[in-house]
Design an enzyme around this catalytic site. Structure first.
Site, mmCIF file in Angstrom:
data_model
loop_
_atom_site.group_PDB
_atom_site.id
_atom_site.type_symbol
_atom_site.label_atom_id
_atom_site.label_comp_id
_atom_site.label_asym_id
_atom_site.label_seq_id
_atom_site.Cartn_x
_atom_site.Cartn_y
_atom_site.Cartn_z
ATOM 1 N NE ARG A 86 -73.664 2.144 20.059
ATOM 2 C CZ ARG A 86 -74.723 1.380 19.804
ATOM 3 N NH1 ARG A 86 -74.678 0.081 20.074
ATOM 4 N NH2 ARG A 86 -75.809 1.885 19.253
ATOM 5 C CD GLU A 98 -69.059 -1.674 16.127
ATOM 6 O OE1 GLU A 98 -69.979 -1.381 15.340
ATOM 7 O OE2 GLU A 98 -69.248 -2.077 17.272
ATOM 8 C CG HIS A 119 -72.848 -3.663 16.178
ATOM 9 N ND1 HIS A 119 -72.368 -2.401 16.442
ATOM 10 C CD2 HIS A 119 -74.073 -3.719 16.790
ATOM 11 C CE1 HIS A 119 -73.243 -1.726 17.164
ATOM 12 N NE2 HIS A 119 -74.299 -2.513 17.381
HETATM 13 P P1 NAP Z 1 -81.419 1.587 28.955
HETATM 14 O O1 NAP Z 1 -82.727 0.906 29.117
HETATM 15 O O2 NAP Z 1 -81.391 3.071 28.833
HETATM 16 O O3 NAP Z 1 -80.491 1.145 30.202
HETATM 17 C C1 NAP Z 1 -79.258 1.714 30.451
HETATM 18 C C2 NAP Z 1 -78.792 1.333 31.842
HETATM 19 O O4 NAP Z 1 -77.457 1.819 32.032
HETATM 20 C C3 NAP Z 1 -79.625 1.912 32.983
HETATM 21 O O5 NAP Z 1 -79.801 0.928 33.975
HETATM 22 C C4 NAP Z 1 -78.760 3.045 33.521
HETATM 23 O O6 NAP Z 1 -79.040 3.269 34.892
HETATM 24 C C5 NAP Z 1 -77.369 2.478 33.296
HETATM 25 N N1 NAP Z 1 -76.315 3.482 33.213
HETATM 26 C C6 NAP Z 1 -76.260 4.575 32.414
HETATM 27 N N2 NAP Z 1 -75.112 5.238 32.626
HETATM 28 C C7 NAP Z 1 -74.421 4.551 33.567
HETATM 29 C C8 NAP Z 1 -73.160 4.733 34.210
HETATM 30 N N3 NAP Z 1 -72.377 5.781 33.929
HETATM 31 N N4 NAP Z 1 -72.770 3.814 35.124
HETATM 32 C C9 NAP Z 1 -73.554 2.767 35.440
HETATM 33 N N5 NAP Z 1 -74.768 2.527 34.858
HETATM 34 C C10 NAP Z 1 -75.184 3.426 33.946
HETATM 35 O O7 NAP Z 1 -80.623 1.044 27.704
HETATM 36 P P2 NAP Z 1 -80.893 -0.302 26.880
HETATM 37 O O8 NAP Z 1 -82.067 -0.144 25.983
HETATM 38 O O9 NAP Z 1 -80.862 -1.445 27.829
HETATM 39 O O10 NAP Z 1 -79.607 -0.313 25.900
HETATM 40 C C11 NAP Z 1 -78.291 -0.272 26.418
HETATM 41 C C12 NAP Z 1 -77.308 -0.085 25.288
HETATM 42 O O11 NAP Z 1 -77.151 -1.306 24.567
HETATM 43 C C13 NAP Z 1 -77.706 0.915 24.202
HETATM 44 O O12 NAP Z 1 -77.421 2.238 24.579
HETATM 45 C C14 NAP Z 1 -76.874 0.477 23.021
HETATM 46 O O13 NAP Z 1 -75.651 1.179 22.986
HETATM 47 C C15 NAP Z 1 -76.611 -0.997 23.288
HETATM 48 N N6 NAP Z 1 -77.249 -1.896 22.296
HETATM 49 C C16 NAP Z 1 -76.457 -2.666 21.490
HETATM 50 C C17 NAP Z 1 -77.046 -3.554 20.604
HETATM 51 C C18 NAP Z 1 -76.205 -4.437 19.719
HETATM 52 O O14 NAP Z 1 -76.607 -4.680 18.582
HETATM 53 N N7 NAP Z 1 -75.086 -4.938 20.184
HETATM 54 C C19 NAP Z 1 -78.440 -3.641 20.501
HETATM 55 C C20 NAP Z 1 -79.199 -2.832 21.308
HETATM 56 C C21 NAP Z 1 -78.600 -1.951 22.216
HETATM 57 P P3 NAP Z 1 -78.696 4.675 35.608
HETATM 58 O O15 NAP Z 1 -79.112 5.761 34.636
HETATM 59 O O16 NAP Z 1 -79.494 4.642 36.869
HETATM 60 O O17 NAP Z 1 -77.237 4.657 35.873
HETATM 61 C C1 GLV Z 2 -77.631 -1.312 18.222
HETATM 62 O O1 GLV Z 2 -76.468 -1.350 18.485
HETATM 63 C C2 GLV Z 2 -78.560 -0.408 18.809
HETATM 64 O O2 GLV Z 2 -78.139 0.476 19.584
HETATM 65 O O3 GLV Z 2 -79.750 -0.525 18.498
#
Ligand code: NAP
Ligand code: GLV
Length: 334
Positions: free
Chosen positions: A242, A271, A289
């Protein structure tokens, strides 16, 4: 609840993806869909006014801010908000829980597609491909030169993943094919090789840093001037998480002054506005994005949001409910 549940779909979705809301075989009664046709973010005032007309569910995009005022406009009828995204920083989940509204997102089904794009940005930023292609298209390529558009090798480099959940791990799998050393930082020790408890240590050791944390109060500006100063001057920063996780002003400064070498960004602080200094910064690869933007994945996300909303309205609690506890107060209204 009597009659057909009414569901507001805030923006057009891929063809057929709202079918789960109206399928005759359930769960529960088919819904009445009110489909907004304007493919622009639904501003707060519009959302508040729409919800005042009486809806049981909302299927929305990450462009819709579902805050306490919007939830209040649901007037005790609203039971589910299904976000067509895995990130849910656009929704006040605590306010939703207090209002008895279940919030669903789309975890898991976009990991590989988003990781593909993160890796694309790793490669593009490290190898300066946007800059090189722009020069070619502008007619500035005069032929092969031994020292033109020299980038940094990705293979064999150290990749630092900030966040090691679903998407971070999918990026790590790709890095294995490039013989990279992969280290990762999370708040909770993963107990796995490569965990680095100190963010600054990870930043200092990495040739490439890729961000995969959710946007929360703790991660807003997680990467600011001090963190960028810790990175190698040859380093690449990739953000597909993000925009507000990175201080864009500080990043532009680091790129302009050689604090780091390059950045690959798919997300931005405000954005669709992109910081003008980033637009002009050397080494910046900028995408609008599109992390999850494959036909199959966006279709699967929208279908999952629709089926989740239908399930909650039928009294079920889908696995992707972020606040299942909200269902008890939601159900007690029936
Ligand atoms: P996820 O499975 O929930 O993983 C999040 C990771 O972040 C976990 O390892 C968590 O571990 C860590 N984390 C959370 N808070 C933290 C902090 N303060 N410091 C360090 N590590 C931290 O999430 P995901 O499905 O991989 O998705 C991640 C993010 O990608 C989404 O929330 C979204 O915003 C973004 N995204 C963007 C797109 C795009 O189109 N560009 C697409 C999909 C997702 P701990 O809780 O142990 O710290
Ligand atoms: C995209 O940014 C998502 O969070 O799925």
């Amino acid at each position: 609840m009597t009659g057909r549940p009414r569901v507001l779909v805030t923006r057009p979705l891929p063809a057929g993806t709202t079918d789960p809301l109206v399928a005759p075989d359930g769960p529960g009664p088919p819904c009445e869909i009110v489909q907004r046709t304007d493919d622009e973010p639904f501003e707060q005032a519009g959302l508040v006014a729409a919800l005042g007309e009486g809806f049981d569910g909302v299927v929305c995009l990450l462009t819709e801010r579902v805050d306490a005022a919007v939830l209040a406009a649901g007037k005790g009828r609203l039971r589910v908000v299904a976000n067509v995204a895995v990130g849910f920083d656009n929704i006040d989940v605590d306010a939703a829980t207090a209002a008895g509204v279940v919030v669903c997102n789309t975890p898991g089904i976009l990991d590989e597609t988003t990781a593909d794009l993160a890796f694309l940005l790793v490669l593009a930023a490290a190898r300066r491909t946007s800059e090189a292609e722009a020069a070619l298209r502008a007619g500035r390529w005069t032929g092969f030169h031994i020292d033109e558009f020299l980038g940094r090798d990705v293979h064999g480099a150290t990749l630092g993943l900030v966040g090691y959940g679903r998407i971070g791990r999918a990026v790590a799998r790709r890095a294995q094919g490039f013989a990279m050393e992969v280290i990762h930082h999370t708040r909770t020790p993963t107990g796995e090789p490569g965990w680095v408890g100190d963010l600054h240590e990870l930043l200092g050791r990495s040739d490439i840093v890729s961000l995969h944390v959710p946007l929360t109060p703790a991660t807003r500006y997680l990467i600011g001037p001090a963190e960028l100063a810790t990175m190698k001057p040859t380093a690449v920063l990739v953000n597909t998480a993000r925009g507000p996780i990175v201080d864009e002003e500080a990043l532009a400064e680091a790129l302009e002054t050689g604090g780091i070498a390059a950045a690959g960004l798919d997300v931005f602080e405000a954005e669709p506005v992109v910081h003008p200094r980033l637009l002009a910064a050397p080494g910046a690869v900028l995408l609008p994005h599109i992390g999850s933007a494959s036909v199959a994945t966006r279709t699967a996300m929208a279908r999952l949001a629709s089926s989740s909303a239908r399930a909650v309205l039928a009294g079920e609690i889908p696995r992707n409910a972020l606040n299942p506890e909200a269902a008890s107060s939601s159900l007690s209204r029936d």
